[in-house]
Scaffold this motif. Structure first.
Motif, short mmCIF file in Angstrom:
data_model
loop_
_atom_site.label_atom_id
_atom_site.label_comp_id
_atom_site.label_asym_id
_atom_site.label_seq_id
_atom_site.Cartn_x
_atom_site.Cartn_y
_atom_site.Cartn_z
N LYS A 12 31.94 38.29 43.95
CA LYS A 12 32.75 38.71 44.43
C LYS A 12 33.64 37.89 45.95
O LYS A 12 34.43 37.51 46.05
CB LYS A 12 32.49 39.94 44.84
N LYS A 13 32.16 37.39 46.73
CA LYS A 13 32.97 36.89 47.98
C LYS A 13 33.04 35.08 47.33
O LYS A 13 34.08 34.74 47.95
CB LYS A 13 30.87 36.55 48.64
N LEU A 14 32.97 34.51 46.87
CA LEU A 14 33.04 33.10 46.17
C LEU A 14 34.67 33.24 45.50
O LEU A 14 35.07 32.66 46.05
CB LEU A 14 31.91 32.50 45.09
N GLU A 15 35.14 34.85 44.78
CA GLU A 15 36.47 34.35 44.16
C GLU A 15 37.60 34.75 45.15
O GLU A 15 38.57 34.42 45.09
CB GLU A 15 36.20 35.88 43.44
N ASP A 16 36.65 35.92 46.52
CA ASP A 16 37.47 35.89 47.24
C ASP A 16 37.60 34.58 48.11
O ASP A 16 39.27 34.92 48.61
CB ASP A 16 36.82 36.97 48.35
N GLU A 17 37.02 33.16 48.54
CA GLU A 17 36.98 33.14 49.04
C GLU A 17 37.59 31.82 48.69
O GLU A 17 38.71 30.70 49.47
CB GLU A 17 35.81 31.69 49.42
N LEU A 18 37.93 31.22 46.92
CA LEU A 18 38.50 30.90 46.50
C LEU A 18 40.02 31.54 46.26
O LEU A 18 40.36 30.91 45.09
CB LEU A 18 38.33 30.40 45.30
N ASP A 19 39.64 32.69 46.44
CA ASP A 19 41.84 33.81 46.17
C ASP A 19 41.88 33.59 44.72
O ASP A 19 42.69 33.26 44.12
CB ASP A 19 42.69 33.29 46.81
N ILE A 29 37.02 34.34 38.54
CA ILE A 29 36.36 33.42 37.31
C ILE A 29 36.08 34.98 36.47
O ILE A 29 36.19 33.63 35.45
CB ILE A 29 35.44 33.27 38.73
N PHE A 30 35.60 35.75 36.69
CA PHE A 30 35.14 36.30 35.15
C PHE A 30 36.82 37.83 35.61
O PHE A 30 36.85 38.38 36.75
CB PHE A 30 33.78 36.41 35.70
N GLU A 31 37.00 38.34 33.74
CA GLU A 31 37.34 39.47 33.64
C GLU A 31 35.88 40.16 33.00
O GLU A 31 35.43 40.52 32.70
CB GLU A 31 37.93 39.31 32.74
N ARG A 32 35.88 41.70 34.12
CA ARG A 32 34.49 42.56 34.04
C ARG A 32 35.01 43.33 33.02
O ARG A 32 36.74 44.44 33.10
CB ARG A 32 34.24 43.07 35.13
N PRO A 64 40.80 31.81 32.10
CA PRO A 64 40.63 30.02 31.62
C PRO A 64 40.75 28.93 32.82
O PRO A 64 40.00 28.03 33.11
CB PRO A 64 42.39 30.59 31.29
N LEU A 65 41.04 29.77 34.20
CA LEU A 65 40.91 28.41 35.33
C LEU A 65 39.51 29.38 35.61
O LEU A 65 39.16 27.90 35.98
CB LEU A 65 41.96 29.28 36.31
N GLY A 66 38.46 29.95 35.39
CA GLY A 66 37.05 30.03 35.53
C GLY A 66 36.96 29.59 34.61
O GLY A 66 35.39 28.82 34.99
N GLU A 67 37.03 28.93 33.47
CA GLU A 67 36.67 28.46 32.79
C GLU A 67 36.61 26.57 33.51
O GLU A 67 35.21 26.08 33.46
CB GLU A 67 37.12 27.70 31.40
N ASP A 68 36.78 26.25 34.51
CA ASP A 68 37.32 24.76 34.69
C ASP A 68 36.28 25.20 36.36
O ASP A 68 36.32 23.66 36.44
CB ASP A 68 39.33 24.44 35.05
N ILE A 69 36.47 26.30 36.86
CA ILE A 69 35.44 26.49 37.73
C ILE A 69 34.15 26.17 37.55
O ILE A 69 33.55 25.61 37.95
CB ILE A 69 36.06 27.54 38.34
N VAL A 70 33.58 26.98 36.85
CA VAL A 70 32.50 27.15 35.90
C VAL A 70 32.11 25.91 35.54
O VAL A 70 31.27 25.01 36.12
CB VAL A 70 32.33 27.69 34.73
N ARG A 71 33.10 24.84 34.95
CA ARG A 71 32.66 23.52 33.62
C ARG A 71 32.62 22.54 35.67
O ARG A 71 31.17 21.67 35.67
CB ARG A 71 32.93 23.49 33.55
#
Length: 306
Positions: free
Chosen positions: A37-44, A47-50, A59-66
């Motif tokens: 959650k801290k990383l998602e807030d930092e990147l705004d 990344i994940f749908e819970r 979709p954007l999270g896929e690029d970030i994870v890669r």
């Protein structure tokens, strides 16, 4: 942003579950959830749908994870560079292999690896091609032995050998006494196939596309034409249920009492077996050592490729 946070998001993307990802990272689930959650807030960004039962990657999270996996690979490369000064081959190599190659290559390959590079133990994973590709992408595997073709995923690929196919028939079958058989003759027989998911099934259907009708979702007779492994199908052939096509290395060296193996007439269908790894993987010496170990195996009847 820390490497630890990147490891957490890669783990969640792989496991699709926060609890399992936390276990894999040896931390509590709240610790992992707070860090992500801290990383998602930092990147705004999200990344994940819970979901209630499963976590999905946006979709954007896929690029970030890669990209996170690439960063982790590069960070690991720093340690590998340091290790190389002492022993470039030190440490285990995580190797994936498909089901229709593993049983016939691994016994000799493991023996060769122990003899040639005892400081590099193999950590083995058998699975379907699609799963091995995913494990390579997420960093769970260092490299994998598979059969072409497979989707272009930007992996580095080195050919190992070309393996011809043979026809397995009941010992009392009319084709058992033949020096060779044609694809047309095979098409007239009852064909036993591997189940959906095995790439070798697709190879057989390329040779005999008429049998593609058994790949439908219809119930009933289709089930009698499929097996879960090559060895299961060979037993079905021995019982007289039909014939099948097998790769050369799966053919026993000694004559079998109930199954005969007959070569194809030219042009002989083959499959190309390759070694694949991520381009960001930096243990080049380990890849070369593994290839040398493969070439040290007998591989009877196949054409080794340099």
């Amino acid at each position: 942003m820390t490497l630890t946070e990147l490891r957490y998001i890669v783990a969640v993307a792989r496991e699709r579950h926060f609890g399992r990802a936390a276990e894999a990272c040896f931390v509590s689930q709240p610790t992992l959830s707070v860090a992500i959650k801290k990383l998602e807030d930092e990147l705004d960004v999200k990344i994940f749908e819970r979901g209630a039962s499963e976590v999905s990657v946006t979709p954007l999270g896929e690029d970030i994870v890669r990209q996170a996996q690439a960063v982790l690979d590069e960070a690991a490369a720093i340690k590998e560079i340091a290790k190389r000064g002492k022993d470039p081959l030190a440490g285990p190599l995580r190797l994936g292999i498909i089901y229709t190659i593993g049983p016939y290559l691994l016994p000799d390959l493991v023996k060769q690896t122990i003899e040639q590079v005892p400081q590099m133990p193999l950590m083995l994973q058998e699975n379907f091609t699609v799963k091995l590709l995913e494990m390579l992408r997420t960093g769970e595997l260092d490299c994998a032995i598979m059969a072409e073709p497979f989707p272009d995923t930007g992996l580095a690929i080195a050919p190992l050998y070309d393996e011809p196919f043979m026809v397995a028939v009941p010992r009392q079958h009319a084709l058992a006494k033949r020096q060779s058989v044609t694809s047309e003759e095979v098409k007239r027989e009852t064909m036993l196939l591997l189940g959906t998911g095995h790439c070798f099934r697709d190879h057989v259907l390329e040779v005999c596309p008429e049998f593609a009708r058994f790949s439908s979702d219809a119930e009933g007779i289709r089930k009698s034409f499929e097996g879960s492994s090559l060895e299961t199908i060979k037993h079905m052939v021995a019982s007289g249920m039909g014939i099948t096509v097998v790769p050369q290395l799966s053919v026993p060296r000694d004559p079998q009492p109930h199954v005969a193996y007959v070569p194809f007439h030219d042009p002989v269908p083959t499959r190309r077996v390759v070694l694949a790894w991520r381009r960001t993987f930096t243990r080049y010496e380990a890849i070369a050592a593994l290839r040398n170990a493969v070439y040290g195996c007998e591989l009877q009847g196949v054409q080794k490729l340099s």
